[in-house]
Motif scaffolding. Structure first.
Motif, PDB file in Angstrom:
ATOM      1  N   GLN A 129       0.849  -1.189   0.000  1.00 45.07           N
ATOM      2  CA  GLN A 129       0.000   0.000   0.000  1.00 45.07           C
ATOM      3  C   GLN A 129       0.880   1.232   0.000  1.00 45.07           C
ATOM      4  O   GLN A 129       2.054   1.175   0.386  1.00 45.07           O
ATOM      5  CB  GLN A 129      -0.965   0.009   1.174  1.00 45.07           C
ATOM      6  N   ASP A 130       0.304   2.356  -0.433  1.00 46.83           N
ATOM      7  CA  ASP A 130       1.060   3.605  -0.424  1.00 46.83           C
ATOM      8  C   ASP A 130       0.605   4.460   0.753  1.00 46.83           C
ATOM      9  O   ASP A 130      -0.192   4.009   1.585  1.00 46.83           O
ATOM     10  CB  ASP A 130       0.941   4.334  -1.770  1.00 46.83           C
ATOM     11  N   ALA A 131       1.074   5.695   0.826  1.00 46.44           N
ATOM     12  CA  ALA A 131       0.748   6.569   1.954  1.00 46.44           C
ATOM     13  C   ALA A 131      -0.747   6.878   2.027  1.00 46.44           C
ATOM     14  O   ALA A 131      -1.259   7.212   3.093  1.00 46.44           O
ATOM     15  CB  ALA A 131       1.552   7.868   1.850  1.00 46.44           C
ATOM     16  N   GLU A 132      -1.440   6.768   0.901  1.00 49.58           N
ATOM     17  CA  GLU A 132      -2.885   7.013   0.875  1.00 49.58           C
ATOM     18  C   GLU A 132      -3.680   5.733   1.119  1.00 49.58           C
ATOM     19  O   GLU A 132      -4.889   5.712   0.929  1.00 49.58           O
ATOM     20  CB  GLU A 132      -3.274   7.623  -0.473  1.00 49.58           C
ATOM     21  N   ALA A 133      -2.996   4.648   1.492  1.00 51.33           N
ATOM     22  CA  ALA A 133      -3.594   3.333   1.757  1.00 51.33           C
ATOM     23  C   ALA A 133      -4.225   2.714   0.509  1.00 51.33           C
ATOM     24  O   ALA A 133      -5.134   1.896   0.612  1.00 51.33           O
ATOM     25  CB  ALA A 133      -4.595   3.402   2.902  1.00 51.33           C
ATOM     26  N   ARG A 134      -3.739   3.101  -0.682  1.00 48.04           N
ATOM     27  CA  ARG A 134      -4.206   2.436  -1.908  1.00 48.04           C
ATOM     28  C   ARG A 134      -3.578   1.049  -1.954  1.00 48.04           C
ATOM     29  O   ARG A 134      -2.369   0.906  -1.773  1.00 48.04           O
ATOM     30  CB  ARG A 134      -3.792   3.211  -3.160  1.00 48.04           C
ATOM     31  N   PRO A 154      -9.922   1.887  -4.546  1.00 40.02           N
ATOM     32  CA  PRO A 154     -10.529   1.968  -3.219  1.00 40.02           C
ATOM     33  C   PRO A 154     -12.013   2.337  -3.327  1.00 40.02           C
ATOM     34  O   PRO A 154     -12.464   2.855  -4.335  1.00 40.02           O
ATOM     35  CB  PRO A 154      -9.746   3.090  -2.526  1.00 40.02           C
ATOM     36  N   ASN A 161      -7.419  -0.193 -10.925  1.00 37.40           N
ATOM     37  CA  ASN A 161      -6.606   0.972 -11.283  1.00 37.40           C
ATOM     38  C   ASN A 161      -5.604   0.503 -12.342  1.00 37.40           C
ATOM     39  O   ASN A 161      -4.475   0.137 -12.028  1.00 37.40           O
ATOM     40  CB  ASN A 161      -5.906   1.511 -10.038  1.00 37.40           C
ATOM     41  N   ARG A 195      -5.596  -6.255   1.272  1.00 41.59           N
ATOM     42  CA  ARG A 195      -5.704  -4.981   2.012  1.00 41.59           C
ATOM     43  C   ARG A 195      -5.220  -5.160   3.435  1.00 41.59           C
ATOM     44  O   ARG A 195      -5.529  -6.158   4.080  1.00 41.59           O
ATOM     45  CB  ARG A 195      -7.138  -4.470   2.035  1.00 41.59           C
TER      46      ARG A 195
END
Length: 197
Positions: A129-134, A154, A161, A195
């Protein structure tokens, strides 16, 4: 490959190379540097269950192997079944220890393969995941010996995506054997390990 296979244009399927899984830690460094995605510490193996005592015994062996560190604070392995009847094994390790997670996934695949259940193995995945929780998963196709990225959008629903998946493919081309046939980039909606919880 035999003579008639060559004449008729048939080819043997690629043999799985489970050691490809050990390329994931270096791919994770590339993925973090290029797109800001870091491991979640979650990974899973998907296989078609078969009825019978031999398969039940191998599942118990897998559980015993991966649960050996629970007394020292490790998370127990979890089994679940999806809507299509496939069994998923979820393994957890600290996010910073991707090598341990990969070793767990490799051990599960190897145990099932050596017990004669290789044909039941479908895929393994490792979550990021990235900083945006994607969410992003790197999925290893057992029968193809290749990886592909899977990035659900998301917010629920079954939408991908695609831009992120193609970006990840470009980033990881030198680290992993990426599946060239985009038609084999199967969605794994709701897969355990996709997730972070």
């Amino acid at each position: 490959m035999g003579f008639w296979d060559a004449v008729l244009g048939r080819s043997k399927p690629a043999r799985p190379d489970l050691d490809q899984l050990f390329a994931l830690p270096s791919a994770a460094v590339t993925l973090e540097a290029g797109a800001g995605f870091t491991p979640t510490g979650l990974g899973s193996v998907c296989f078609a269950s078969v009825e019978g005592g031999a398969f039940d015994r191998i599942q118990e062996e897998v559980r015993a192997l991966l649960d050996a560190d629970t007394e020292r604070g490790g998370a127990p392995v979890e089994f679940s079944r999806d809507g299509y009847g496939y069994t998923w094994l979820l393994a957890r390790q600290p996010p910073a220890d991707l090598a341990a997670l990969v070793s767990d996934l490799h051990a599960v695949n190897t145990l099932l393969q050596e017990a004669g259940f290789g044909p039941q193995l479908l895929c393994s995945l490792v979550g990021f995941q990235d900083a945006e929780a994607r969410p992003l998963a790197l999925v290893y196709l057992y029968k193809r010996g290749t990886f592909y990225p899977f990035a659900p959008l998301p917010g629920g629903g079954e939408r991908r995506n695609n831009a992120l998946e193609l970006q990840a493919r470009g980033l990881l081309a030198d680290d992993l054997r990426v599946e060239e046939d985009l038609g084999r980039w199967f969605p794994v909606w709701g897969a355990p390990g996709l997730r972070a919880s």
